[in-house]
Design a protein around this motif. Structure first.
Motif, PDB file in Angstrom:
ATOM      1  N   ASP A 112     -64.211  18.442  43.736  1.00 49.57           N
ATOM      2  CA  ASP A 112     -65.489  17.756  43.608  1.00 49.57           C
ATOM      3  C   ASP A 112     -66.386  18.024  44.809  1.00 49.57           C
ATOM      4  OD1 ASP A 112     -67.352  16.094  42.403  1.00 49.57           O
ATOM      5  OD2 ASP A 112     -66.582  14.303  43.387  1.00 49.57           O
ATOM      6  N   PHE A 113     -65.807  18.109  46.019  1.00 48.43           N
ATOM      7  CA  PHE A 113     -66.583  18.428  47.222  1.00 48.43           C
ATOM      8  C   PHE A 113     -67.017  19.885  47.220  1.00 48.43           C
ATOM      9  CE2 PHE A 113     -64.811  14.494  48.682  1.00 48.43           C
ATOM     10  CZ  PHE A 113     -65.649  14.030  49.655  1.00 48.43           C
ATOM     11  N   VAL A 114     -66.060  20.739  46.911  1.00 50.88           N
ATOM     12  CA  VAL A 114     -66.293  22.174  47.080  1.00 50.88           C
ATOM     13  C   VAL A 114     -67.299  22.704  46.062  1.00 50.88           C
ATOM     14  CG1 VAL A 114     -65.172  24.437  47.088  1.00 50.88           C
ATOM     15  CG2 VAL A 114     -64.010  22.466  48.090  1.00 50.88           C
ATOM     16  N   THR A 115     -67.288  22.162  44.819  1.00 55.64           N
ATOM     17  CA  THR A 115     -68.209  22.676  43.797  1.00 55.64           C
ATOM     18  C   THR A 115     -69.666  22.447  44.186  1.00 55.64           C
ATOM     19  OG1 THR A 115     -67.911  20.587  42.603  1.00 55.64           O
ATOM     20  CG2 THR A 115     -66.608  22.455  41.880  1.00 55.64           C
ATOM     21  N   ASP A 116     -69.948  21.347  44.862  1.00 53.76           N
ATOM     22  CA  ASP A 116     -71.320  21.108  45.306  1.00 53.76           C
ATOM     23  C   ASP A 116     -71.747  22.152  46.347  1.00 53.76           C
ATOM     24  OD1 ASP A 116     -71.602  18.937  43.654  1.00 53.76           O
ATOM     25  OD2 ASP A 116     -70.939  17.496  45.155  1.00 53.76           O
TER      26      ASP A 116
END
Length: 943
Positions: A112-116
């Motif tokens: 969830d963090f990395v996709t942003d």
């Protein structure tokens, strides 16, 4: 510090070893363009180590066996199972290694963090994150290379439907991974009509005590089917506590999702021991020679060499997806080419650590377009990505028995089957017979029913109404000392108890009384239903009608009686006398009488010269005329008339009389049946127009209907059939009512009890009939409804109906008639029988007067009454014996003449003398040649 340095040295050596494995061998192409790709894994987990090895082997195999223009250069980073560390590793890879794609991270919360970040710098994030909360449609730079958790929701729903469970409980962790599947599971349950009365949300950091408290709370509930969606580390701890709480026993159902099921092959035996009987779903991996070869190589060499301490770890679908995702990425790079392998930077990266210093990738959008829609044949089967989402093919259903055992498959097209692609059928199946045999918790093969009476409540609390009234339906006796139900009887009780006996499992229950006193504005059946809604009762049994407003609070079973509400009113009593004369008009009666005389007279005219029966005195002639007119149509005697004209008249007269008799019979039957059932009121409008009162049963919903139509002041309440009869007999003017409105089951008994005093009028307002009430979502409702069908279709229902209502009522319930015709009453014909009896009495009086007059000489004046009666009786008997001897004497002599021989008769003919012809001494064998006797016989010697 020394330990930390040693750890980092070992980690760098491992990375170097993997990089060596990933370096191209054999088919190395020196001119291939190097493409930097980041890899973020959880190095301290079994799954992370497995993915690491599989990715390295995929790179080695891809570049060693084909010509290539590009070559992936992996840059590995450890997320340390932490969301912030994963984001930090992604920034490091983008900023310092300038990677054009990132494989991973594997956890949904980390992804969830990395996709942003990937979206901001336009670099594809190719992750196996399972949570539906992460969607490629919402973040186009996110590519999912695993089955989304939402895909398995329909497979789990199919299992629930196959075994017929009606309620389930969700158990999931409070995270993006756990909560993401919840809406999809809920929708899948709604589609098959399964309710979710409870949910259990567990913190990922919950300790053993917190887990045990939650389990004990669930143990007190009724539902016994649980769907568990937890990560494998948390799930292993959770199920150990489940077994400790005694909830891994007979009657329980545990279903686990793919995130945990896919890792069962590598679980510790102690964990598997706590999972015996669990059902799980996981992605199906078809076997292939390539997969078998890779699995042998992976187990025997690569993984064992790098991780000798993990000898029991087996290859699973997550490792295969990691292998195939690298192959897909390398294939996509070959299609895109090498143009644009750089970042556009807007500021100096040396002077800032901000994300803006990274810039945006020119190559990322090109690579994304290729990788978002790609299809290859991988080790996991068809590896097909559509719009950034790996498409599922089939799920395997497994049962933990020692170790996991496959019992079936599920596909979106075919549903449940024993093989993954049942091409022989196109029908979707959700049948448990299409699954293999399963062993359930408690080491039993019996399918759990999915619910139980909660702990601490040994019996089902069944509410029954206590009220006066029609006891055939329900009658409850209360023990005043204990204030409990001493006895409950009646039609409704017998049906309920028979239904409970027909259930596929035993349900203990006890009756709880609920008082419904007579009168208005007091507790009624609606309040009894509310007791079930409030949880004070587990069910309600009685003559409770299924209504829409009641069904908003409780669930009703199928009805076990007919439906309908109508009016019953008195019928007009016909006071006419001599009704047997009414079918024919006076003129017609006179014409019939005249023709009786005319026919007799005409026949006498034709017969009196040729037939001795019509000769004699005037009295004899008149008697013969009337006798012949009356008797000839009923029993005509062909030998009684001689003239053909007379016979013709008999034929005509017989036809006329038959028509008259048939018409008379039909008219009389109509007057005695249909025409007598004329109601005093023909329509509800008549009651309203004339301001009449209407009645209903205490506590019935019918009162509300009547008050709406007639007004509150025009409705009167009664509690028994006797009160109905009394009120209708009085009428509105004398404190009663002119009509009663009630349900058909009650009215049938009322009309059959009071015969033809009342009838029904107006339309029948349809209702659903009587049913049993249960709490909303109760799993008992479908099973009880099926049991009701079995009972109503069996002989048991007939016996119950005949027991409480009698055979006649049972028949009326079967044919649906309220106004059944009955036998014609005797009082309708009392005048006719009085005439017949009077005629007989008169004839007897005339006979005995004549007899006494003939024998008065035998009675002396000095004889007592008893002696006179004895003398008359002696004379009567002697005269009867004399008459009998005189009637038998000619017959005996005639018989002797017949049996005498022909030689005893003179050979010459006797002279034509009537005396000689009738003389018994001559045997009665000769006759006058000119005689008209119809029974003439030839002489004996001629015979």
């Amino acid at each position: 510090m020394e330990i930390s340095r040693i750890f980092w040295v070992l980690l760098m050596l491992e990375v170097a070893f993997i990089t060596f494995l990933a370096s191209p061998v054999g088919g190395q192409n020196a001119s291939a363009v190097k493409v930097d790709v980041g890899v973020i894994l959880d190095w301290d987990t079994i799954s992370g180590k497995m993915r690491n090895v599989c990715m390295s082997l995929s790179l080695s195999y891809f570049y060693a066996n084909r010509n290539h223009t590009t070559q992936i250069v992996p840059h590995f980073r450890d997320s340390k199972s932490d969301d912030v560390e994963a984001a930090s590793a992604a920034i490091d890879l983008l900023k310092n290694a300038e990677v054009q794609a990132i494989l991973g991270p594997q956890a949904s919360t980390e992804a969830d963090f990395v996709t942003d970040i990937g979206k901001k710098v336009k670099v594809p994030i190719i992750s196996p994150a399972l949570s539906p909360a992460l969607s490629p449609s919402q973040n186009p730079y996110f590519v999912r290379v695993a089955y989304c958790s939402c895909w398995q929701a329909k497979a789990i729903a199919a299992i629930i439907k196959a075994f017929g469970w009606r309620e389930v409980v969700f158990i999931y962790e409070d995270s993006i991974f756990g909560g993401g599947i919840l809406p999809h599971l809920t929708n899948a349950m709604m589609e098959i009509g399964v309710s979710v009365p409870d949910q259990s949300v567990l913190s990922p950091l919950a300790d053993d005590d917190q887990i045990m408290v939650e389990l004990l709370k669930l143990k007190t509930k009724q539902t016994r089917v649980f769907i568990v969606h937890l990560r494998h580390t948390f799930a292993s701890k959770f199920f150990k506590k489940v077994k400790e709480a005694g909830m891994m026993s007979s009657g329980y159902v545990w279903i686990i999702t793919d995130a945990f099921t896919s890792l069962l092959v590598s679980m510790d035996p102690s964990v598997l021991d706590s999972l015996q009987g669990v059902i799980g779903v996981k992605p199906y991996v078809p076997s292939s020679p390539e997969l078998d070869s890779f699995t042998r190589r992976w187990k025997s060499k690569t993984f064992r060499q790098q991780h000798p301490d993990m000898d029991g770890v087996e290859l699973n679908v997550f490792g295969l997806w990691a292998y195939d995702s690298v192959t897909a990425l390398a294939t996509a790079l070959e299609k895109v080419g090498t143009s644009g392998l750089k970042f556009n930077r807007t500021i100096n990266r040396e002077s800032s650590t901000d994300l803006g210093a990274i810039g945006t990738s020119e190559f990322g959008p090109l690579l994304l377009e290729s990788i978002r829609n790609i299809k290859i044949r991988g080790l996991s089967g068809d590896f097909h990505i559509v719009d950034g989402e790996l498409q599922p093919s089939a799920f395997q259903i497994v049962n933990v028995i020692g170790r996991e055992k496959g019992i079936g498959f599920w596909t979106e097209k075919y549903g449940i089957s024993k093989i993954p692609n049942p091409n022989h059928t196109t029908v979707y199946s959700a049948n448990k017979n299409d699954l293999g045999a399963a062993i359930w918790p408690g080491d039993t093969t019996a399918v759990p029913r999915g619910w139980e009476i909660p702990t601490g409540e040994e019996k089902l609390r069944v509410g029954v109404p206590v009220r006066g009234g029609i006891e055939q339906f329900i009658n409850t006796t209360i023990d005043n000392k204990t204030n409990t139900v001493k006895e409950a009887t009646g039609f409704c009780i017998d049906v309920f108890e028979q239904v409970m006996k027909s259930m596929p499992y035993f349900i203990p229950f006890e009756y709880i009384h609920y008082n419904i006193p007579p009168g208005e504005n007091l507790p009624n059946f609606n309040d009894l239903v509310d007791e079930v809604f409030d949880g004070k009762l587990d069910a309600a049994v009685g003559d409770i009608t299924i209504l829409s407003n009641r069904s908003e609070h409780v669930d009703f079973t199928l009805p076990y009686t007919e439906s309908g509400v109508t009016l019953v009113v008195p019928v007009k009593q016909d006071g006419r006398s001599w009704i047997f004369l009414k079918p024919l008009d006076k003129k017609l009666w006179m014409m019939i009488a005249a023709f009786f005389v005319l026919i007799g007279t005409v026949v006498w005219v034709f017969e009196h010269q040729v037939n001795k029966d019509f000769e004699g005195s005037i009295q004899k002639k008149l008697g013969m005329i009337f006798w012949f007119s009356f008797s000839s149509p009923v029993s005509p005697d062909r030998a009684s008339v001689k003239s053909n004209l007379s016979r013709f008249m008999i034929i005509v007269w017989t036809l006329v009389v038959l028509v008259l008799i048939s018409s008379y019979t039909a008219s009389l039957a109509s007057m005695l049946t249909v025409q007598q059932l004329q109601p005093t009121v023909t329509d509800v409008k008549d009651l309203i127009k004339n301001g009449k009162y209407v009645g209903c049963q205490d506590g019935s919903f019918v009162a509300g209907m009547l008050k709406t139509v007639f007004g509150i002041t025009k409705v009167r309440h009664y509690s028994s059939l006797e009160e109905y009869d009394e009120a209708l007999t009085k009428g509105s003017e004398n404190g009663g009512v002119d009509a009663i409105m009630d349900e058909l089951p009650y009215l049938r008994i009322f009309l059959l009890k009071y015969h033809r005093k009342y009838t029904t009028v107006g339309p029948t307002y349809h209702t659903a009939g009587f049913g049993f009430a249960f709490p909303r979502g109760s799993p008992l409702v479908p099973d009880v409804s099926r049991a009701i069908l079995r009972v109503t279709e069996s002989e048991a229902m007939i016996r119950i109906l005949e027991k409480w209502f009698g055979v006649e009522t049972y028949r009326s319930l079967q044919d649906g008639s309220l106004n059944d015709p009955e036998s014609l009453p005797l009082d309708r014909f009392k005048e006719l029988f009085l005439i017949a009896g009077g005629s007989i009495l008169l004839a007897l009086i005339i006979f005995f007067v004549s007899f006494i007059n003939e024998n008065k000489a035998t009675l002396a004046p000095d004889m007592s009454i008893w002696e006179k009666l004895s003398a008359l009786a002696k004379a009567f008997l002697e005269k009867e014996e004399d008459s009998s001897r005189e009637s038998q004497k000619p017959n005996e002599e005639g018989n002797q003449g017949v049996v005498s021989s022909a030689e005893s008769v003179p050979e010459h003919h006797c002279p034509p003398n009537s005396e000689n012809a009738e003389s018994p001494e001559q045997g009665g064998l000769t006759q006058d040649a000119g005689s008209n006797t119809s029974e003439s016989r030839p002489p004996v010697h001629e015979a």
